[in-house]
Design an enzyme around this catalytic site. Structure first.
Site, PDB file in Angstrom:
ATOM      1  N   HIS A 141       0.841  -1.213   0.000  1.00  0.00           N
ATOM      2  CA  HIS A 141       0.000   0.000   0.000  1.00  0.00           C
ATOM      3  C   HIS A 141       0.872   1.257   0.000  1.00  0.00           C
ATOM      4  O   HIS A 141       0.627   2.190  -0.773  1.00  0.00           O
ATOM      5  CB  HIS A 141      -0.908  -0.003   1.222  1.00  0.00           C
ATOM      6  CG  HIS A 141      -1.678   1.273   1.410  1.00  0.00           C
ATOM      7  ND1 HIS A 141      -2.908   1.494   0.831  1.00  0.00           N
ATOM      8  CD2 HIS A 141      -1.388   2.403   2.108  1.00  0.00           C
ATOM      9  CE1 HIS A 141      -3.339   2.703   1.158  1.00  0.00           C
ATOM     10  NE2 HIS A 141      -2.434   3.274   1.934  1.00  0.00           N
ATOM     11  N   GLU A 142       1.882   1.280   0.863  1.00  0.00           N
ATOM     12  CA  GLU A 142       2.772   2.450   0.911  1.00  0.00           C
ATOM     13  C   GLU A 142       3.575   2.575  -0.382  1.00  0.00           C
ATOM     14  O   GLU A 142       3.821   3.693  -0.861  1.00  0.00           O
ATOM     15  CB  GLU A 142       3.712   2.346   2.115  1.00  0.00           C
ATOM     16  CG  GLU A 142       3.003   2.313   3.466  1.00  0.00           C
ATOM     17  CD  GLU A 142       2.046   3.474   3.657  1.00  0.00           C
ATOM     18  OE1 GLU A 142       2.276   4.562   3.083  1.00  0.00           O
ATOM     19  OE2 GLU A 142       1.051   3.307   4.376  1.00  0.00           O
ATOM     20  N   HIS A 197       1.618   4.385  -2.873  1.00  0.00           N
ATOM     21  CA  HIS A 197       1.718   5.849  -2.779  1.00  0.00           C
ATOM     22  C   HIS A 197       2.943   6.357  -3.543  1.00  0.00           C
ATOM     23  O   HIS A 197       2.885   7.403  -4.197  1.00  0.00           O
ATOM     24  CB  HIS A 197       1.820   6.283  -1.315  1.00  0.00           C
ATOM     25  CG  HIS A 197       0.515   6.242  -0.582  1.00  0.00           C
ATOM     26  ND1 HIS A 197      -0.639   6.811  -1.075  1.00  0.00           N
ATOM     27  CD2 HIS A 197       0.185   5.707   0.625  1.00  0.00           C
ATOM     28  CE1 HIS A 197      -1.620   6.619  -0.211  1.00  0.00           C
ATOM     29  NE2 HIS A 197      -1.153   5.949   0.819  1.00  0.00           N
TER      30      HIS A 197
END
Length: 236
Positions: free
Chosen positions: A107-108, A111
């Site tokens: 998920h990071e 980003h």
């Protein structure tokens, strides 16, 4: 003066009653994300990739270079810092090969991919950060100052400043949801996880998404509270 205390609560109890729905939703979201993360922290991935390695897999899949992964202290303190182009993963994610760790790390990394590909909402949120920080610090003092001095435009300015925090939360939602979609899709297409493991990742990221929805609801509810208290007084 009496009106201020009347509208501003019938004290603290009134404030708690008004904010109770937001408090309940926020508490439920926090409990949900922690319990879901804990559940899938006990499920190891078949390939044995750690969170840090999974993040690098996502970056490589999207041909994103120059992003570092660092360990950061704390629990669920994971984040991507666009200012330094660094993914920071918490102790329970960085070196863990659990489904939870891989999901959070991916998920990071999502980003970081957003930032590299100049994803619109991500760029807007980055621009809003310094403005929102200033607005959140000054909004209440400006509102109170304008209220006690009976300067209506100053009260309005304070409400507008607080509204920036609400707008920031609204912009954050598509950024977070998109990062999760990118993470799941990449983990599937790059064959990082099995189908069953992907189901676990989806549950972890879905629970995490609820914390952002809860934060947005709380911000909107707080703005309504401020408008009801000070906006009505400002119109007099």
């Amino acid at each position: 003066m009496f009106d201020f205390f009347y509208y501003y609560g019938y004290g603290y109890f009134s404030y708690l009653i008004f904010m109770l729905p937001a408090l309940v939703i926020s508490l439920w979201a926090q409990i949900s994300v922690k319990s879901t993360f804990h559940k899938y922290s006990g499920l190891r991935t078949g390939r044995g990739l750690t969170g840090a390695q999974a993040a690098q897999e996502v970056l490589r899949f999207h041909n994103v270079m120059g992003v570092r992964c660092e360990r950061v202290a704390g629990q669920l303190t994971d984040h991507f810092d666009p200012r330094t182009n660094v993914i920071r993963l918490s102790d329970g994610v960085y070196g863990s090969d659990s489904v939870s760790a891989v999901g959070v790390a991916a998920h990071e990394a999502g980003h970081a991919v957003q930032y590299a590909q100049e994803y619109g909402p991500m760029k807007l949120r980055s621009v809003m950060v310094p403005i929102t920080n200033i607005g959140s610090r000054l909004s209440l003092p400006v509102i109170l100052f304008g209220y006690f001095l009976s300067i209506g435009p100053l009260v309005t300015l304070g409400i507008v400043l607080f509204s920036l925090s609400v707008l920031f939360q609204l912009v954050t939602l598509p950024v977070e949801f998109n990062a999760s979609r990118r993470a799941v899709k990449t983990l599937e297409q790059a064959y990082v996880l099995s189908e069953d493991e992907l189901k676990g990742v989806k549950k972890v990221l879905r629970a995490a998404a609820m914390t952002y929805l809860a934060a947005t609801f709380t911000a909107l509810w707080s703005l309504l509270r401020i408008i009801l208290i000070f906006g009505r007084r400002n119109d007099r």
